[in-house]
Design a protein around this motif. Structure first.
Motif, PDB file in Angstrom:
ATOM      1  N   ILE A   5       1.122  -4.387  -4.911  1.00 42.95           N
ATOM      2  CA  ILE A   5       0.140  -5.083  -5.750  1.00 42.95           C
ATOM      3  C   ILE A   5       0.484  -4.829  -7.211  1.00 42.95           C
ATOM      4  O   ILE A   5       0.648  -3.683  -7.630  1.00 42.95           O
ATOM      5  CB  ILE A   5      -1.286  -4.564  -5.471  1.00 42.95           C
ATOM      6  N   SER A   6       0.585  -5.919  -7.962  1.00 46.97           N
ATOM      7  CA  SER A   6       0.748  -5.806  -9.417  1.00 46.97           C
ATOM      8  C   SER A   6      -0.602  -6.121 -10.043  1.00 46.97           C
ATOM      9  O   SER A   6      -1.119  -7.233  -9.906  1.00 46.97           O
ATOM     10  CB  SER A   6       1.817  -6.797  -9.893  1.00 46.97           C
ATOM     11  N   THR A   7      -1.192  -5.129 -10.707  1.00 51.33           N
ATOM     12  CA  THR A   7      -2.519  -5.321 -11.289  1.00 51.33           C
ATOM     13  C   THR A   7      -2.475  -5.218 -12.809  1.00 51.33           C
ATOM     14  O   THR A   7      -1.425  -4.886 -13.383  1.00 51.33           O
ATOM     15  CB  THR A   7      -3.527  -4.324 -10.657  1.00 51.33           C
ATOM     16  N   GLY A   8      -3.582  -5.501 -13.466  1.00 51.13           N
ATOM     17  CA  GLY A   8      -3.630  -5.481 -14.928  1.00 51.13           C
ATOM     18  C   GLY A   8      -3.438  -4.085 -15.494  1.00 51.13           C
ATOM     19  O   GLY A   8      -3.341  -3.111 -14.763  1.00 51.13           O
ATOM     20  N   GLY A   9      -3.387  -3.998 -16.804  1.00 51.23           N
ATOM     21  CA  GLY A   9      -3.138  -2.708 -17.444  1.00 51.23           C
ATOM     22  C   GLY A   9      -1.647  -2.470 -17.579  1.00 51.23           C
ATOM     23  O   GLY A   9      -0.828  -3.293 -17.169  1.00 51.23           O
ATOM     24  N   GLN A  10      -1.283  -1.339 -18.130  1.00 48.97           N
ATOM     25  CA  GLN A  10       0.121  -1.048 -18.423  1.00 48.97           C
ATOM     26  C   GLN A  10       0.851  -0.558 -17.189  1.00 48.97           C
ATOM     27  O   GLN A  10       0.370   0.334 -16.488  1.00 48.97           O
ATOM     28  CB  GLN A  10       0.214   0.011 -19.527  1.00 48.97           C
ATOM     29  N   GLY A  11       2.007  -1.128 -16.935  1.00 45.78           N
ATOM     30  CA  GLY A  11       2.803  -0.760 -15.756  1.00 45.78           C
ATOM     31  C   GLY A  11       4.149  -0.185 -16.143  1.00 45.78           C
ATOM     32  O   GLY A  11       4.489  -0.075 -17.317  1.00 45.78           O
ATOM     33  N   ALA A  81      -7.192  -7.758  -4.212  1.00 42.58           N
ATOM     34  CA  ALA A  81      -5.774  -7.723  -3.838  1.00 42.58           C
ATOM     35  C   ALA A  81      -5.545  -6.780  -2.661  1.00 42.58           C
ATOM     36  O   ALA A  81      -4.761  -7.079  -1.745  1.00 42.58           O
ATOM     37  CB  ALA A  81      -4.913  -7.303  -5.041  1.00 42.58           C
ATOM     38  N   ILE A  82      -6.236  -5.644  -2.675  1.00 38.37           N
ATOM     39  CA  ILE A  82      -6.109  -4.696  -1.557  1.00 38.37           C
ATOM     40  C   ILE A  82      -6.608  -5.342  -0.266  1.00 38.37           C
ATOM     41  O   ILE A  82      -5.962  -5.269   0.785  1.00 38.37           O
ATOM     42  CB  ILE A  82      -6.903  -3.399  -1.859  1.00 38.37           C
ATOM     43  N   ILE A  83      -7.757  -6.002  -0.351  1.00 45.81           N
ATOM     44  CA  ILE A  83      -8.324  -6.665   0.829  1.00 45.81           C
ATOM     45  C   ILE A  83      -7.350  -7.725   1.368  1.00 45.81           C
ATOM     46  O   ILE A  83      -7.143  -7.847   2.568  1.00 45.81           O
ATOM     47  CB  ILE A  83      -9.703  -7.277   0.485  1.00 45.81           C
ATOM     48  N   LYS A  84      -6.729  -8.473   0.456  1.00 44.11           N
ATOM     49  CA  LYS A  84      -5.735  -9.475   0.868  1.00 44.11           C
ATOM     50  C   LYS A  84      -4.568  -8.805   1.607  1.00 44.11           C
ATOM     51  O   LYS A  84      -4.132  -9.270   2.664  1.00 44.11           O
ATOM     52  CB  LYS A  84      -5.228 -10.240  -0.368  1.00 44.11           C
ATOM     53  N   LEU A  86      -4.584  -5.992   3.254  1.00 37.98           N
ATOM     54  CA  LEU A  86      -5.040  -5.496   4.561  1.00 37.98           C
ATOM     55  C   LEU A  86      -5.201  -6.656   5.548  1.00 37.98           C
ATOM     56  O   LEU A  86      -4.807  -6.541   6.713  1.00 37.98           O
ATOM     57  CB  LEU A  86      -6.367  -4.731   4.406  1.00 37.98           C
ATOM     58  N   GLU A  87      -5.737  -7.770   5.080  1.00 36.02           N
ATOM     59  CA  GLU A  87      -5.863  -8.980   5.927  1.00 36.02           C
ATOM     60  C   GLU A  87      -4.504  -9.398   6.476  1.00 36.02           C
ATOM     61  O   GLU A  87      -4.390  -9.873   7.599  1.00 36.02           O
ATOM     62  CB  GLU A  87      -6.404 -10.152   5.097  1.00 36.02           C
ATOM     63  N   LYS A  88      -3.479  -9.237   5.663  1.00 33.21           N
ATOM     64  CA  LYS A  88      -2.132  -9.675   6.056  1.00 33.21           C
ATOM     65  C   LYS A  88      -1.401  -8.605   6.857  1.00 33.21           C
ATOM     66  O   LYS A  88      -0.217  -8.754   7.176  1.00 33.21           O
ATOM     67  CB  LYS A  88      -1.311 -10.054   4.809  1.00 33.21           C
ATOM     68  N   GLY A  89      -2.076  -7.493   7.129  1.00 35.57           N
ATOM     69  CA  GLY A  89      -1.513  -6.488   8.024  1.00 35.57           C
ATOM     70  C   GLY A  89      -0.808  -5.323   7.358  1.00 35.57           C
ATOM     71  O   GLY A  89      -0.102  -4.566   8.025  1.00 35.57           O
ATOM     72  N   ALA A  90      -0.981  -5.146   6.061  1.00 36.89           N
ATOM     73  CA  ALA A  90      -0.302  -4.036   5.378  1.00 36.89           C
ATOM     74  C   ALA A  90      -0.877  -2.691   5.827  1.00 36.89           C
ATOM     75  O   ALA A  90      -2.097  -2.529   5.918  1.00 36.89           O
ATOM     76  CB  ALA A  90      -0.453  -4.177   3.865  1.00 36.89           C
ATOM     77  N   ASP A  91       0.014  -1.756   6.137  1.00 42.10           N
ATOM     78  CA  ASP A  91      -0.459  -0.401   6.414  1.00 42.10           C
ATOM     79  C   ASP A  91       0.024   0.565   5.332  1.00 42.10           C
ATOM     80  O   ASP A  91      -0.272   1.753   5.383  1.00 42.10           O
ATOM     81  CB  ASP A  91      -0.050   0.080   7.806  1.00 42.10           C
ATOM     82  N   GLU A  92       0.756   0.047   4.356  1.00 41.65           N
ATOM     83  CA  GLU A  92       1.155   0.853   3.204  1.00 41.65           C
ATOM     84  C   GLU A  92       1.139  -0.040   1.969  1.00 41.65           C
ATOM     85  O   GLU A  92       1.688  -1.149   1.994  1.00 41.65           O
ATOM     86  CB  GLU A  92       2.547   1.451   3.410  1.00 41.65           C
ATOM     87  N   ILE A  93       0.494   0.435   0.923  1.00 47.37           N
ATOM     88  CA  ILE A  93       0.358  -0.374  -0.295  1.00 47.37           C
ATOM     89  C   ILE A  93       0.843   0.422  -1.499  1.00 47.37           C
ATOM     90  O   ILE A  93       0.468   1.579  -1.686  1.00 47.37           O
ATOM     91  CB  ILE A  93      -1.117  -0.794  -0.527  1.00 47.37           C
ATOM     92  N   LYS A 115     -10.639   5.259  -1.961  1.00 44.93           N
ATOM     93  CA  LYS A 115     -11.293   4.487  -0.892  1.00 44.93           C
ATOM     94  C   LYS A 115     -10.303   3.974   0.156  1.00 44.93           C
ATOM     95  O   LYS A 115     -10.632   3.914   1.342  1.00 44.93           O
ATOM     96  CB  LYS A 115     -12.033   3.302  -1.533  1.00 44.93           C
ATOM     97  N   TYR A 116      -9.098   3.583  -0.283  1.00 44.62           N
ATOM     98  CA  TYR A 116      -8.133   2.950   0.623  1.00 44.62           C
ATOM     99  C   TYR A 116      -6.946   3.882   0.858  1.00 44.62           C
ATOM    100  O   TYR A 116      -6.062   3.997   0.003  1.00 44.62           O
ATOM    101  CB  TYR A 116      -7.669   1.606   0.062  1.00 44.62           C
ATOM    102  N   ALA A 117      -6.938   4.486   2.046  1.00 41.66           N
ATOM    103  CA  ALA A 117      -5.890   5.461   2.361  1.00 41.66           C
ATOM    104  C   ALA A 117      -4.527   4.791   2.475  1.00 41.66           C
ATOM    105  O   ALA A 117      -3.503   5.476   2.480  1.00 41.66           O
ATOM    106  CB  ALA A 117      -6.231   6.190   3.652  1.00 41.66           C
ATOM    107  N   GLN A 118      -4.507   3.458   2.553  1.00 45.02           N
ATOM    108  CA  GLN A 118      -3.216   2.754   2.663  1.00 45.02           C
ATOM    109  C   GLN A 118      -2.404   2.830   1.364  1.00 45.02           C
ATOM    110  O   GLN A 118      -1.195   2.612   1.383  1.00 45.02           O
ATOM    111  CB  GLN A 118      -3.453   1.271   3.012  1.00 45.02           C
ATOM    112  N   ILE A 119      -3.049   3.099   0.242  1.00 43.78           N
ATOM    113  CA  ILE A 119      -2.302   3.196  -1.020  1.00 43.78           C
ATOM    114  C   ILE A 119      -1.537   4.525  -1.034  1.00 43.78           C
ATOM    115  O   ILE A 119      -2.136   5.591  -0.956  1.00 43.78           O
ATOM    116  CB  ILE A 119      -3.243   3.103  -2.241  1.00 43.78           C
ATOM    117  N   SER A 120      -0.216   4.423  -1.075  1.00 46.51           N
ATOM    118  CA  SER A 120       0.611   5.633  -0.971  1.00 46.51           C
ATOM    119  C   SER A 120       1.250   5.996  -2.307  1.00 46.51           C
ATOM    120  O   SER A 120       1.692   7.131  -2.493  1.00 46.51           O
ATOM    121  CB  SER A 120       1.700   5.430   0.076  1.00 46.51           C
TER     122      SER A 120
END
Lengths: 204, 204
Positions: A5-11, A81-84, A86-93, A115-120
């Motif tokens: 996921i590419s989100t806002g803010g500085q990357g 974006a996280i929900i999307k 997970l809907e598509k089957g991601a187990d690692e984000i 909240k989302y343990a899938q974010i590694s």
């Protein structure tokens, strides 16, 4: 299945993240996170968010599906974006962006990681953040890398390290964090009993 | 007794904070927080910290007492400043600075607000942050100000509001935060049962 996921803010700079794109199966842009991907020449699979901070020309040239969310909504653009994913089957984000800027956005992103343990993994402009879970394991760093360790869960339990300038065995990290610790070696050994931690490594 | 700490990171414009200086009895600079005070022509009562990020010319002209802390220490520069305020009898502390920048510093500052109940107000470059405690009370804002509410303690309890676009009665803020909420009116009524919250109001 791995997602990014590419989100806002500085990357991070593209150099730091470009190899990751060859290992992910799904790329989702959260609102203005799209701008970064367009700049890098990467087409996301999905764009989510309310569209209030996307550069108009980026949306105009889009090929991916996009249904703008209402500005007034129950979820942040990052959470959509996280929900999307997970809907598509991601187990690692893998999350990129969300550095610096407004404190409410920063705290919201920390909340998402909690909240989302899938974010590694979470990469901002200034640091690479790994989420540590209970177990015995090794992390690898450049020698002298600055590390900070922050408890993510209530009652995050004892942490034992080998390889830091200030080893953590006798510090109650449930009450505080370890700020600007440093690697002695390129390998750090961890023993974590319970709860999760953010391991923030500052880029050299 | 009221104290003000100027710490590193991005802080508010002088216009937003200048009246506060007439109401505080003690001003402490935490390391590079000194630079901001010098720029504003304000002489702190104390300077604490390891001195690794203070502009040299600012220290050279100093009149206040300063014993540099070792760079390797058990407390952050901000925490050293808090301890100095408490030693001097402060029962209320206003924190300015600590905005944007590195996430580990941001999380450390949030940790300070959580640990030291004496901190009542925190002003960064982008937001003014009030710490809400249990009780029934009113906060005042410009209409349409963006507000975010973030639980600070474990098991922070129910919150009931009157005056927000999205009232909080039915949201479990122990599990999440209220991001980019807005004032309908200039007065918000709060009923907080237990635990503390950060109320982040974005500057207009």
């Amino acid at each position: 299945m791995k997602a990014l996921i590419s989100t806002g803010g500085q990357g991070p700079d593209f150099e730091k993240v470009k190899d990751i794109f060859t290992h992910v199966n799904l790329v989702v842009a959260a609102d203005s996170g799209l701008n970064r991907l367009v700049e890098w020449g990467i087409e996301p699979d999905f764009l989510v968010g309310d569209g209030d901070s996307i550069d108009t020309e980026n949306v105009a040239t889009k090929k991916y599906s996009y249904n703008p969310a209402p500005r007034d909504k129950d979820f942040s653009d990052t959470e959509l974006a996280i929900i999307k994913c997970l809907e598509k089957g991601a187990d690692e984000i893998i999350l990129i962006g969300g550095g610096e800027g407004r404190l409410d956005h920063t705290l919201s992103n920390v909340g998402m990681v909690k909240k989302y343990a899938q974010i590694s993994l979470w990469m901002t402009s200034k640091e690479i953040i790994t989420i540590l879970s209970p177990g015995n394991f090794i992390t690898h760093h450049l020698p002298q890398t600055q590390l900070s360790i922050f408890p993510l869960d209530d009652h995050s339990g004892p942490v034992k390290t080998r390889g830091l300038v200030w080893e953590l065995e006798h510090i109650d990290l449930n009450q505080s964090m370890s700020l600007s610790n440093r690697c002695v070696d390129s390998e750090i050994n961890w023993e974590i009993t319970q709860g999760r931690f953010l391991l923030l490594a500052t880029y050299e």
